[in-house]
Design a protein around this motif. Sequence first.
Motif, PDB file in Angstrom:
ATOM      1  N   LEU A 204      28.607  48.542 -19.400  1.00 49.97           N
ATOM      2  CA  LEU A 204      29.916  48.319 -20.005  1.00 49.97           C
ATOM      3  C   LEU A 204      29.834  47.311 -21.154  1.00 49.97           C
ATOM      4  O   LEU A 204      30.848  46.938 -21.710  1.00 49.97           O
ATOM      5  CB  LEU A 204      30.908  47.843 -18.951  1.00 49.97           C
ATOM      6  N   GLY A 205      28.631  46.848 -21.474  1.00 50.39           N
ATOM      7  CA  GLY A 205      28.471  46.043 -22.673  1.00 50.39           C
ATOM      8  C   GLY A 205      28.226  44.572 -22.456  1.00 50.39           C
ATOM      9  O   GLY A 205      28.236  43.798 -23.408  1.00 50.39           O
ATOM     10  N   ALA A 206      28.021  44.126 -21.201  1.00 55.38           N
ATOM     11  CA  ALA A 206      27.851  42.704 -20.954  1.00 55.38           C
ATOM     12  C   ALA A 206      26.407  42.269 -21.199  1.00 55.38           C
ATOM     13  O   ALA A 206      25.476  43.016 -20.922  1.00 55.38           O
ATOM     14  CB  ALA A 206      28.248  42.374 -19.519  1.00 55.38           C
TER      15      ALA A 206
ATOM     16  N   THR B 291      26.342  37.048 -19.213  1.00 56.30           N
ATOM     17  CA  THR B 291      27.694  37.411 -18.763  1.00 56.30           C
ATOM     18  C   THR B 291      27.629  38.129 -17.422  1.00 56.30           C
ATOM     19  O   THR B 291      28.446  37.891 -16.530  1.00 56.30           O
ATOM     20  CB  THR B 291      28.375  38.319 -19.801  1.00 56.30           C
TER      21      THR B 291
ATOM     22  N   ARG C 147      29.675  36.659 -14.392  1.00 54.80           N
ATOM     23  CA  ARG C 147      30.917  37.321 -13.987  1.00 54.80           C
ATOM     24  C   ARG C 147      30.734  38.330 -12.857  1.00 54.80           C
ATOM     25  O   ARG C 147      31.689  38.722 -12.215  1.00 54.80           O
ATOM     26  CB  ARG C 147      31.550  38.009 -15.191  1.00 54.80           C
TER      27      ARG C 147
ATOM     28  N   ARG D 188      41.093  44.511 -13.265  1.00 56.89           N
ATOM     29  CA  ARG D 188      40.014  43.686 -13.829  1.00 56.89           C
ATOM     30  C   ARG D 188      38.752  44.522 -14.017  1.00 56.89           C
ATOM     31  O   ARG D 188      38.033  44.369 -15.002  1.00 56.89           O
ATOM     32  CB  ARG D 188      39.679  42.480 -12.935  1.00 56.89           C
TER      33      ARG D 188
ATOM     34  N   TYR E  41      37.091  45.129 -17.749  1.00 57.28           N
ATOM     35  CA  TYR E  41      35.813  44.443 -17.966  1.00 57.28           C
ATOM     36  C   TYR E  41      35.088  44.922 -19.230  1.00 57.28           C
ATOM     37  O   TYR E  41      34.679  44.125 -20.072  1.00 57.28           O
ATOM     38  CB  TYR E  41      34.926  44.653 -16.737  1.00 57.28           C
ATOM     39  N   GLY E  42      34.946  46.229 -19.359  1.00 58.00           N
ATOM     40  CA  GLY E  42      34.209  46.783 -20.503  1.00 58.00           C
ATOM     41  C   GLY E  42      34.886  46.484 -21.829  1.00 58.00           C
ATOM     42  O   GLY E  42      34.217  46.283 -22.851  1.00 58.00           O
TER      43      GLY E  42
ATOM     44  N   GLU F 188      36.801  43.797 -22.374  1.00 59.98           N
ATOM     45  CA  GLU F 188      36.607  42.363 -22.619  1.00 59.98           C
ATOM     46  C   GLU F 188      35.243  42.123 -23.262  1.00 59.98           C
ATOM     47  O   GLU F 188      35.081  41.230 -24.083  1.00 59.98           O
ATOM     48  CB  GLU F 188      36.718  41.579 -21.306  1.00 59.98           C
ATOM     49  N   MET F 189      34.265  42.929 -22.897  1.00 67.18           N
ATOM     50  CA  MET F 189      32.932  42.791 -23.488  1.00 67.18           C
ATOM     51  C   MET F 189      32.956  43.139 -24.970  1.00 67.18           C
ATOM     52  O   MET F 189      32.134  42.683 -25.740  1.00 67.18           O
ATOM     53  CB  MET F 189      31.928  43.695 -22.765  1.00 67.18           C
TER      54      MET F 189
END
Lengths: 260, 274, 348
Positions: free
Chosen positions: A165-167, A171, A175, C95, C99-100, C102-103
């Motif tokens: 998801l891009g973290a 992160t 998280r 949430r 999440y994705g 927010e990234m």
Amino acid sequence: MSPRMPAALKLHMVLFYAFLYVPILVLMALSFNRAGLPTVWTGFSLEWYGKLFSADPIIRAARNTLVVALASTALATVIGTALAVGVETRRQSAALDALLFAPMIIPDIVLAIALLSFYTALNMTLGLHSIILSHVVFNIAFVVAVVRTRMRHFDHSILEASADLGASEFTTFRRVLLPAIAPGVIAGALLSFTLSVDEFIIAYFTAGAGQGSTTLPMQIYAMIRFGVTPEINAMATIVMGVSFALVLIAQRADKGVFTR
Amino acid sequence: MGPGLGWLALLMVVPCGLIFTYAFFERGLYGGIDYIWTFENFTRAADPLYLGIFLRSARIALTATAIAILIAYPAAYAITRAPKHWQTALLILVILPFWSNYLIRTYAWIVMLNREGLINGALEGAGVIDEPLPLLYNSFAVVVGLVYNYTPFVVLAIYSSLSRINRETIEASEDLGASTFTTFRRVILPQTVSGVAAGGVFVFVLSIGNFITPDLLGGGRLQMVGNLIYDQFLSARDWPFGAVLSMFLIAIMMVLLFTQAVLAGRASGERTNS
Amino acid sequence: MTPVVQMRNIVKRYGSVTAIDNVSLDVGDNEFFALLGPSGCGKTTLLRTLAGFEAPQGGQVIVGGQDVTRLRPAKRPLNLMFQSYALFPHMSVARNVAYGLEMERLPKPEIDSRVAEVLEAAQLGGFANRRPDQLSGGQRQRVALARALVKRPRVLLLDEPLSALDKKLRQDMQLELKRLQAEMGITFLIVTHDQEEALVMADRIAVLKDGKLAQVGSPGELYEHPASRFVAGFIGEMNFVEGTATAQGVEVPGLGLLRGASTLTGPAVLAVRPERVDLLTATPGDGRNAVTGTVEQVAYHGADMGVHVRLTNGAVMRALLRAGQDAPAIGAPATCAWAAEHSRILPE
């Protein structure tokens, strides 16, 4: 499971729990006995607790124990958590497992003399700091064990999902991974605190000469060697109360930390 | 990972290695080490005096282990038979004393066993005995102390392998005509060997190297390996000899753990093969 | 058809085991594409290679014209829906889905509106504040889908998305997924071991075996014109009769020449679908292929009936009778007949 349990088994269970708890409960009861002796009950009294709290060496020992336990727990929790995460996310190795497991099973007297020899060879002055360094060794092992168990009980694909998801890795750690293992980290910290508060032999060997770095278990040991006294009963009651409370909190934090 | 491994390497591996090398040097005149190569420490350990202490330690540890297993197995079995919602509470009650101070748990038995203690008091009060029994400061007291301190772990180990047994294998055995006892002997017991071994090795290893229990409950009159090592470092000041004794202790421990790992491996191998 | 995903000569080895053996595959824009194969065929490894969780030893992955072979998963314009759903257990549904976004550091109002929108579309409007463990299996599946779709990826990868659901729910979700894919205009690339699922949902299917592509085509092509005995047997049900290929068909010892279009010579296998086989009491005079035997077993399915006939050469042939037809008696003689155009002659 099965509702029917043979009477003999029930009896064994009752006797077993009695065996575990009668000695402890006797101690606790005696701490409130005015005479302080096991033979006769002479009335309820808090006299022995009062004596305990007015004795300077005991107060100092309690303070030392708190310093050692807090410092070694803080160090061991941070280091142990990082270690557990590192080990669980990399390829498994039997040698590494053995190294992480070793501090839990080496007889404490052996670890104690090994550390004493090591510090002496380095000409290190002994004191609270050397006790802290030593306690971190076995505390790390317990934190690692608890956190690793926790890590094996969650779905690792949530880490990949976070990356997908891009973290970033940091992160994801902050998280997703940390919240997922937090109960294990807290439980591990509470356990290492309890262990450190109760540890005697390693502290005894690495504390050095002098009264300055006496910890509570060392104080208790000296008192027991002196003989059965009512003050020990009072002290034992307090120490056990604190340990039990911490263990129950750890159990609440990470359900099954002891029973998996 | 780095700092953690570094810590363990520096404060566990290196000190243990140091002890290992000390075993091969002569003791210093006033304690400490003289760096003169020798094997004398090892031959000394074979002296009947020390061999006797080793054998006595092993005998006491073995007795404690056997008694702990005999107490723990039925207790663990009873817990698995208790209603599901009680099991966690029962297990926590088992483990709770284990996490309290070892000194205090041992001290509690001084209170129980001494001449004016609870047990003698109760027996005298009931008129069973006239003279207090010598319960404390002997090998009996040491075994009681060890059993008391380590049985909870054995219960956990056995419970964990009992609770992993597929309930239906027990029912299948009953369905095929086996009695309760035969079912236990042929179906349940073989599936819990690894749990019994894990618990047993734990008790034995911690007992044979124990210092506090023989010191407090044996009253200093009953020496075990742990006390011997303690003396070499803190009173006799013969570090090399103490190092040799520790090495023996570690060697015994490693042999037992290896055996247990093999047993556990075989048990799980059988499970996956069948 | 512009390919949005291009896989070029992908090779992935684990030690001496080759999980993906030189696979090249294009997936078109807006296509519903299925990777189908038995467990261990490499389909999940291929999907994870696309997502970026496995680094191939050889080959290229190109998405939307951009070479992403060396990019981290976070940087790829595709998202994966995990087989276990991989929902974050400590976060609420909202949430999880946010999440994705927010990234991507989107402004909060935009995140909130997009989350609300996708939850509505996934029929999860009332569940925004629930934790994953308070949801049913079907709801968790929808959350996982919403969490991936809210990122508006070029391609959505789905790893066995329906395997954790029960049969009835699975059938509903197959149609639901197909509807969503059509509405959103996103390429779906799904991994499944369930051939029926692939046939129902996919526009095109790639069949994998032992890390290699066995055949790529539409469901109809794969079903009617399988390229190999493996594909013929893996998709749908199939009767096989072994023999020697000639220009007219397959010569089978004990059964004679069975006709069918053939370009092969040498050992071969004739394949015919059970629903193409008619069960007769006498040899037909219309030139169809006919083999004789005795009825061995009858299986009643409701909508149809499967009849196993033991042929004179020892092989078994299965014929499907529609509901309403009389079941033949066990042990009765029977003739299986089918038209030559329904024979598929495949290499052994």
